[in-house]
Motif scaffolding. Structure first.
Motif, PDB file in Angstrom:
ATOM      1  N   THR A 298       0.842  -1.200   0.000  1.00 59.05           N
ATOM      2  CA  THR A 298       0.000   0.000   0.000  1.00 59.05           C
ATOM      3  C   THR A 298       0.877   1.249   0.000  1.00 59.05           C
ATOM      4  O   THR A 298       1.988   1.254   0.541  1.00 59.05           O
ATOM      5  N   ALA A 299       0.381   2.304  -0.610  1.00 58.55           N
ATOM      6  CA  ALA A 299       1.130   3.559  -0.640  1.00 58.55           C
ATOM      7  C   ALA A 299       1.397   4.061   0.776  1.00 58.55           C
ATOM      8  O   ALA A 299       2.495   4.551   1.080  1.00 58.55           O
ATOM      9  N   GLU A 300       0.405   3.915   1.635  1.00 59.65           N
ATOM     10  CA  GLU A 300       0.565   4.375   3.015  1.00 59.65           C
ATOM     11  C   GLU A 300       1.727   3.669   3.701  1.00 59.65           C
ATOM     12  O   GLU A 300       2.532   4.289   4.405  1.00 59.65           O
ATOM     13  N   ASN A 301       1.842   2.358   3.491  1.00 57.09           N
ATOM     14  CA  ASN A 301       2.913   1.601   4.145  1.00 57.09           C
ATOM     15  C   ASN A 301       4.278   1.986   3.599  1.00 57.09           C
ATOM     16  O   ASN A 301       5.232   2.177   4.370  1.00 57.09           O
ATOM     17  N   ILE A 302       4.401   2.100   2.261  1.00 56.88           N
ATOM     18  CA  ILE A 302       5.691   2.451   1.667  1.00 56.88           C
ATOM     19  C   ILE A 302       6.143   3.828   2.141  1.00 56.88           C
ATOM     20  O   ILE A 302       7.300   4.030   2.531  1.00 56.88           O
ATOM     21  N   LEU A 303       5.222   4.785   2.155  1.00 55.84           N
ATOM     22  CA  LEU A 303       5.576   6.143   2.569  1.00 55.84           C
ATOM     23  C   LEU A 303       5.974   6.172   4.040  1.00 55.84           C
ATOM     24  O   LEU A 303       6.927   6.868   4.425  1.00 55.84           O
ATOM     25  N   SER A 304       5.253   5.415   4.860  1.00 56.70           N
ATOM     26  CA  SER A 304       5.581   5.359   6.282  1.00 56.70           C
ATOM     27  C   SER A 304       6.948   4.713   6.511  1.00 56.70           C
ATOM     28  O   SER A 304       7.737   5.176   7.337  1.00 56.70           O
ATOM     29  N   LEU A 305       7.230   3.660   5.774  1.00 52.75           N
ATOM     30  CA  LEU A 305       8.514   2.972   5.905  1.00 52.75           C
ATOM     31  C   LEU A 305       9.660   3.903   5.524  1.00 52.75           C
ATOM     32  O   LEU A 305      10.661   4.010   6.252  1.00 52.75           O
TER      33      LEU A 305
ATOM     34  N   GLU B 200       5.966   7.629 -10.127  1.00 55.23           N
ATOM     35  CA  GLU B 200       6.416   6.351 -10.654  1.00 55.23           C
ATOM     36  C   GLU B 200       7.301   5.598  -9.671  1.00 55.23           C
ATOM     37  O   GLU B 200       7.282   4.359  -9.626  1.00 55.23           O
ATOM     38  N   LEU B 201       8.092   6.316  -8.878  1.00 53.57           N
ATOM     39  CA  LEU B 201       8.929   5.647  -7.886  1.00 53.57           C
ATOM     40  C   LEU B 201       8.081   4.939  -6.835  1.00 53.57           C
ATOM     41  O   LEU B 201       8.393   3.815  -6.410  1.00 53.57           O
ATOM     42  N   LEU B 202       7.014   5.562  -6.413  1.00 56.03           N
ATOM     43  CA  LEU B 202       6.128   4.943  -5.439  1.00 56.03           C
ATOM     44  C   LEU B 202       5.440   3.720  -6.041  1.00 56.03           C
ATOM     45  O   LEU B 202       5.346   2.661  -5.403  1.00 56.03           O
ATOM     46  N   GLU B 203       4.957   3.842  -7.263  1.00 54.54           N
ATOM     47  CA  GLU B 203       4.284   2.712  -7.913  1.00 54.54           C
ATOM     48  C   GLU B 203       5.246   1.548  -8.119  1.00 54.54           C
ATOM     49  O   GLU B 203       4.858   0.380  -7.996  1.00 54.54           O
ATOM     50  N   PHE B 204       6.486   1.843  -8.443  1.00 61.27           N
ATOM     51  CA  PHE B 204       7.488   0.794  -8.604  1.00 61.27           C
ATOM     52  C   PHE B 204       7.672   0.035  -7.293  1.00 61.27           C
ATOM     53  O   PHE B 204       7.692  -1.198  -7.260  1.00 61.27           O
ATOM     54  N   ALA B 205       7.813   0.766  -6.187  1.00 65.17           N
ATOM     55  CA  ALA B 205       7.997   0.129  -4.879  1.00 65.17           C
ATOM     56  C   ALA B 205       6.789  -0.718  -4.490  1.00 65.17           C
ATOM     57  O   ALA B 205       6.939  -1.788  -3.890  1.00 65.17           O
ATOM     58  N   ARG B 206       5.598  -0.268  -4.846  1.00 68.64           N
ATOM     59  CA  ARG B 206       4.386  -1.000  -4.484  1.00 68.64           C
ATOM     60  C   ARG B 206       4.308  -2.359  -5.174  1.00 68.64           C
ATOM     61  O   ARG B 206       3.616  -3.257  -4.703  1.00 68.64           O
ATOM     62  N   LYS B 207       5.013  -2.535  -6.288  1.00 67.93           N
ATOM     63  CA  LYS B 207       4.990  -3.789  -7.042  1.00 67.93           C
ATOM     64  C   LYS B 207       6.051  -4.785  -6.571  1.00 67.93           C
ATOM     65  O   LYS B 207       6.279  -5.815  -7.210  1.00 67.93           O
TER      66      LYS B 207
END
Length: 304
Positions: A183-190, A202-209
Motif C-alpha cells: 500500500t502507498a501508506e505503508n511504503i511512505l511510512s517505511l 512512478e517511484l512509489l508505484e514501482f515500490a508498491r509492485k
C-alpha cells in the motif's frame, strides 16, 4: 565442455557485456574467481548488472550461482585470497546460517573493476523469520533493534541473506510480502521511518509492485543503511516504463548482453534508496540456473 572452456566462455560473456556498458575489463581480476568456482559453472545462473547512478557507467557487477553440493563458497573464497580470514562476526555468519536452515543455492558477487565482494545464501522454500534471524549469534544486532520497524511494515521473513565481506554489511531479502506491504501508506511510512526521501509518482508505484525487498545492515550501528524494492523479473523490458531515466549505454547493455536462452532478455530491475535519493540496478540474466527456471516459471507461467 572442459573446465577451462567453461571458464573462458563465462569470461567472454562478461567481457562482451563490459564492452557494451563501457566498463574496463581485465582477465586478471575475473578469471581467478571463475576458475576457483569453475567446477560448478556449467550449470550456473549468471546475472550481469549496472547502476543508473553512474554516468558514464564505471562498474559491471556479476552474480553467479554456486550449488550446495560443491565446496563451501566461503572456504573457497578464503583459500584463494578473495576474502581475508578474520575474527569479525561477518566471517561466522554464513556457517551460522547453514546451521539454521537448508540452503537451496549460493551466489557469489563481484565487480569487473572492484573484484570479489559478497556471498549469498538462498533458502526460498524455508524462509527465516526476523526473530530467527535476530537469534543467530553472528548476525548484526541491528536486526533485533529494527524488529519492531520490520513488523510494523509487514516485513516478516527473509528468503536470502547476502554478506558483503569488504564493507562488512548484511542484506536481508524479505519475501512472501503480504498485500499490506504494497500500500502507498505503508511504503511512505517505511521511507519516513528510515529517514529516506519520499517516493512519489512512478517511484512509489514501482515500490508498491515489490516481489522482494532487501535492507542493508551493519555491525557498527542500528541504522538501516539502504533499502531496495525489487519487482519480479520480467521477460523483455521498456526503459520508458522505468521510474528513473536510463542512459543509452545502459539500454545498449541490457538489450545486447549475451544470453543462452531464446527470446527477449529476462531482466531484474531493483530500485535502491539511500539518503541521497533513488537509483536503479538493472540486471539481464545471461544464464538461468535450474532453481531459477523453476522460480521464474512459477512467477511468470513461462518456460525459460
Amino acid at each position: 565442455m572442459s573446465h577451462t572452456a567453461v571458464v573462458e566462455d563465462v569470461y567472454s560473456a562478461i567481457e562482451d557485456s563490459a564492452r557494451l556498458a563501457g566498463v574496463p575489463c581485465s582477465r586478471e581480476g575475473i578469471v581467478p574467481i571463475l576458475t576457483a568456482y569453475g567446477d560448478t559453472l556449467a550449470d550456473a545462473g549468471i546475472v550481469l548488472s549496472v547502476s543508473t547512478n553512474e554516468h558514464p557507467v564505471s562498474e559491471l557487477d556479476y552474480t553467479i550461482t554456486v550449488p550446495t553440493h560443491g565446496p563451501d563458497p566461503y572456504t573457497t573464497a578464503v583459500e584463494h585470497g578473495f576474502v581475508t580470514r578474520t575474527d569479525h562476526p561477518a566471517a561466522a555468519l554464513l556457517p551460522d546460517i547453514q546451521q539454521q536452515v537448508p540452503v537451496s543455492e549460493y551466489f557469489i558477487d563481484g565487480g569487473v573493476v572492484s573484484g570479489f565482494s559478497k556471498i549469498y545464501a538462498h533458502f526460498p522454500f524455508t524462509p527465516l523469520t526476523v526473530e530467527q534471524l535476530a537469534a543467530v549469534e553472528s548476525m548484526p544486532r541491528a536486526v533485533a533493534e529494527n524488529a519492531g520497524l520490520f513488523a510494523r511494515h509487514h516485513l516478516h521473513q527473509a528468503a536470502m541473506i547476502g554478506i558483503d565481506y569488504r564493507r562488512r554489511t548484511v542484506n536481508l531479502y524479505f519475501a512472501q510480502l503480504p498485500e499490506q506491504f504494497g500500500t502507498a501508506e505503508n511504503i511512505l511510512s517505511l521511507q519516513r521511518e528510515l529517514g529516506l526521501p519520499r517516493p512519489d509518482g512512478e517511484l512509489l508505484e514501482f515500490a508498491r509492485k515489490s516481489f522482494r525487498v532487501y535492507v542493508t545492515l551493519g555491525w557498527d550501528s542500528a541504522q538501516v543503511k539502504r533499502i531496495c524494492y525489487a519487482p519480479a523479473p520480467v521477460r523483455g523490458w521498456d526503459p520508458a516504463a522505468l521510474p528513473v531515466p536510463v542512459e543509452p549505454e545502459t539500454e545498449k547493455f541490457v538489450r545486447g548482453a549475451r544470453r543462452t536462452y531464446g527470446g527477449d532478455p529476462i531482466v531484474i530491475a531493483a530500485c535502491k534508496w539511500t539518503p541521497e535519493g533513488a537509483y536503479l540496478n538493472l540486471g539481464p540474466y545471461t544464464r538461468v540456473s535450474p532453481l531459477m527456471r523453476t522460480l521464474l516459471r512459477n512467477l511468470t507461467g513461462q518456460e525459460v
